[in-house]
Design a protein around this motif. Structure first.
Motif, PDB file in Angstrom:
ATOM      1  N   GLY A 295       9.894   4.709  -3.966  1.00  0.00           N
ATOM      2  CA  GLY A 295       8.392   4.415  -4.287  1.00  0.00           C
ATOM      3  C   GLY A 295       7.881   3.268  -3.897  1.00  0.00           C
ATOM      4  O   GLY A 295       7.262   2.488  -2.839  1.00  0.00           O
ATOM      5  N   ASP A 296       8.440   1.982  -4.632  1.00  0.00           N
ATOM      6  CA  ASP A 296       7.877   1.376  -4.313  1.00  0.00           C
ATOM      7  C   ASP A 296       8.321   0.192  -3.080  1.00  0.00           C
ATOM      8  O   ASP A 296       7.889  -0.680  -2.440  1.00  0.00           O
ATOM      9  CB  ASP A 296       9.093   0.330  -6.079  1.00  0.00           C
ATOM     10  CG  ASP A 296       8.742   0.621  -7.187  1.00  0.00           C
ATOM     11  OD1 ASP A 296       7.312   1.275  -7.028  1.00  0.00           O
ATOM     12  OD2 ASP A 296       8.743   0.508  -8.154  1.00  0.00           O
ATOM     13  N   LEU A 297       9.778   0.354  -2.887  1.00  0.00           N
ATOM     14  CA  LEU A 297      10.062   0.639  -1.197  1.00  0.00           C
ATOM     15  C   LEU A 297       9.219   0.400  -0.137  1.00  0.00           C
ATOM     16  O   LEU A 297       8.812  -0.610   0.384  1.00  0.00           O
ATOM     17  CB  LEU A 297      11.188   0.711  -0.597  1.00  0.00           C
ATOM     18  CG  LEU A 297      11.551   0.365   0.632  1.00  0.00           C
ATOM     19  CD1 LEU A 297      12.155  -1.471   0.352  1.00  0.00           C
ATOM     20  CD2 LEU A 297      13.252   1.240   1.088  1.00  0.00           C
ATOM     21  N   ALA A 298       8.063   1.388  -0.446  1.00  0.00           N
ATOM     22  CA  ALA A 298       6.902   1.981   0.905  1.00  0.00           C
ATOM     23  C   ALA A 298       6.056   1.431   0.540  1.00  0.00           C
ATOM     24  O   ALA A 298       5.305   1.088   1.390  1.00  0.00           O
ATOM     25  CB  ALA A 298       6.721   3.739   0.656  1.00  0.00           C
ATOM     26  N   VAL A 299       5.549   0.980  -0.918  1.00  0.00           N
ATOM     27  CA  VAL A 299       4.913   0.159  -1.266  1.00  0.00           C
ATOM     28  C   VAL A 299       5.167  -0.953  -0.400  1.00  0.00           C
ATOM     29  O   VAL A 299       3.716  -2.091  -0.255  1.00  0.00           O
ATOM     30  CB  VAL A 299       3.643   0.059  -2.378  1.00  0.00           C
ATOM     31  CG1 VAL A 299       3.116  -1.482  -3.096  1.00  0.00           C
ATOM     32  CG2 VAL A 299       3.515   1.426  -2.752  1.00  0.00           C
TER      33      VAL A 299
END
Length: 583
Positions: free
Chosen positions: A276-280
């Motif tokens: 999820g952090d990679l998407a942000v």
């Protein structure tokens, strides 16, 4: 930096608009940066709660985002509308300053420069300056905020990935600076080449009657084609540099995305980064790259505006050769006593045109200057109203050195009628009232009658409101000359200069105009430059000038009795030659 200081000076009257524009730009940037943070909050906080709480929170977020984007809309509207209005007003101010400076520059500047090039600086150069004035600070401010803000948040998400991103960005910045140096030179060359095109167009169209009379359309086409292709070559060079610049930056952007995917995958694999952090992080990469894209695209606009402003400053920094002294006084109660005392003058580095000339003209008298072309007759006349300044000696009116009086009062005291009469593109009335803009109808009609042109004007369909055409193309040479005389009648100066005012006219027109000129010369100090000696028989003094200076002086009868140069010229014309030889 002095160029930038002068550029910033034009923001001063619009400080309120400028700072409001930057505030709006800040709000737009903050709104854009906020969206990934909202996504981060949703994935890490909201979506971990139960369904009911998620729905309630989403409602609040939806309302907040609606308000947020409503504010963004208002700010973006202000930036787009009033930001451009500010740029347009600055462009208008610069154009007015440039035109005003053109009006102050001396004749010598116009002797050296082409009208088409001057118009290019006044029109096309300043349009690009307007775009730079609006988009420059705004783009730099927004991009700086977005880059710093997104970079800080990227560091917060993952330091190692951001360090890799930063290293690639440094190489990208170095590449951009290198290409910008090349673009600066090529865009300045663009400016010079398009000015050359404008110069060629202006020259050809102004002389279109000569072009057609010689059937030289093909020659003009070849000359224009040469200027046009030179400009094309310069544009090709600029687009080649722009192509390598933008493509190179596109390559670096691709490397940035590649580095994010590869390093992100590696950090997810070793458990130091969540999916999820990679998407942000990817969203922030988009925000980080967007201002870089804007700056890349802005580079062309910046270089055009900068080169245009630099050319603008070259003119503004040109000091007029004819300057008014700080203690200059107005020339008042003019009687018209003129003295040329040991006057010497030459144009630039040319050989002396005048050398130690001494002439005294009593108030109300008429002096005629005769002699071959190039002897300095017109130059003597041009020195009196300070179109040029003497290199040595002095010229005085009523005992006052013309350099000690204000230019406006000096030139208001002098009326000039030349062989080449200039008519402005307007009506008959507008051309006559150029001698006195606030003249009444009665004054205009009286001036026209004195110039023997009133009856002709009344025969026109629209009378005094008749349009004369560009440079007076709808009028004959004699009609234009009489309008010019009416213009001087209205001005009512105490000193009159008649520079070959009848030499290009037919006999009938000359009789009309000679009568008008004699009426105009009454009770005025008059200097007449004439090739037709029949027009100056009644002059109080006739001065014969050739390339070696003053050769003879006296009235008509005295000079004939001397049987010198004047008698020679007069007898040549009496035998059928209309004008003096060029010598």
């Amino acid at each position: 930096m002095s160029i930038w200081a002068k550029f910033i000076h034009y923001y001063k009257p619009y400080r309120g608009l400028f700072f409001t524009d930057l505030v709006c730009a800040s709000i737009v940037s903050l709104v854009d940066i906020t969206f990934p943070q909202i996504l981060y909050f949703l994935t890490h906080v909201v979506f971990t709660r139960d369904t009911a709480e998620i729905g309630q929170t989403l409602g609040i977020i939806a309302a907040g985002m609606t308000v947020m984007y409503g504010i963004r809309y208002a700010c973006q509207y202000y930036i787009t509308t009033w930001g451009h209005i500010m740029g347009a007003r600055m462009e208008s101010d610069m154009r007015q300053d440039l035109f005003d400076h053109y009006q102050r520059l001396s004749f010598s500047y116009y002797d050296r420069n082409n009208t088409g090039e001057m118009m290019s600086k006044l029109v096309s150069d300043l349009f690009d300056i307007s775009e730079l004035a609006h988009h420059g600070p705004e783009n730099l401010f927004i991009c700086t905020l977005k880059i710093i803000g997104s970079f800080a948040l990227l560091l917060f998400l993952n330091v190692k990935m951001t360090v890799i991103l930063f290293l690639i960005t440094l190489v990208m910045i170095y590449f951009s600076i290198y290409k910008n140096r090349k673009m600066k030179a090529v865009f300045m060359d663009n400016r010079k080449k398009i000015a050359g095109v404008n110069s060629r167009v202006q020259d050809s169209l102004s002389g279109i009657r000569v072009v057609k009379s010689f059937a030289n359309e093909d020659l003009e086409r070849e000359k224009f084609c040469d200027s046009n292709l030179r400009f094309l070559d310069s544009k090709v060079s600029s687009y080649q540099i722009m192509g390598s610049f933008q493509a190179g930056n596109g390559l670096f952007q691709g490397l940035l995305y590649t580095a994010v995917l590869v390093s992100g995958g590696f950090f997810i694999a070793n458990g130091s980064l969540e999916i999820g952090d990679l998407a942000v992080y990817a969203l922030y990469i988009g925000i980080f790259m967007n201002p870089i894209d804007v700056l890349i695209n802005f580079t062309e606009q910046f270089q055009k505006g900068y080169s245009g402003f630099k050319r603008f400053q070259e003119v503004i920094n040109t000091t007029p050769e004819i300057l008014e002294r700080s203690d200059a006084v107005a020339l008042t109660n003019v009687q018209g006593h003129i003295v040329y005392q040991d006057v010497s003058f030459r144009y630039d580095q040319s050989t002396g045109v005048l050398d130690g000339v001494n002439i005294s003209i009593d108030a109300g008298k008429t002096v005629a200057l005769v002699g071959p072309s190039g002897g300095g007759k017109t130059t003597l006349c041009s020195l009196l109203p300070r179109f040029y300044d003497v290199n040595a000696g002095a010229i005085r009116i009523d005992g006052k050195d013309v350099r000690d009086v204000t230019l406006k009062s000096l030139r208001r005291a002098i009326g000039i009628v030349q062989q080449d009469v200039y008519m402005f593109a307007g009506t008959v009335r507008e051309n006559i009232t150029y001698g006195k803009p606030d003249a009444t109808d009665a004054e205009i009609i009286e001036a026209a009658k004195n110039a023997n042109i009133h009856d002709f004007i009344m025969s026109l369909d629209d009378g005094y409101e008749t349009y004369v055409g560009e440079r007076g193309t709808r009028l004959s040479g004699g009609q234009k000359q009489r309008l010019a005389i009416a213009r001087v009648f209205l001005k009512n100066p105490k000193i009159l200069i008649l520079d070959e005012a009848t030499s290009a006219l037919d006999n009938e027109s000359e009789r009309y105009i000679q009568d008008s000129l004699e009426r105009l010369s009454q009770n005025r100090t008059t200097i007449v430059v004439a090739h037709r000696l029949s027009t100056i028989r009644n002059a109080d003094e006739i001065i014969v000038i050739d390339h070696n200076g003053i050769q003879e002086r006296g009235n008509h009868a005295q000079l004939l009795s001397q049987n010198g140069l004047y008698a020679k010229y007069y007898n040549m014309q009496f035998e059928g030659l209309d004008e003096l030889p060029d010598g």
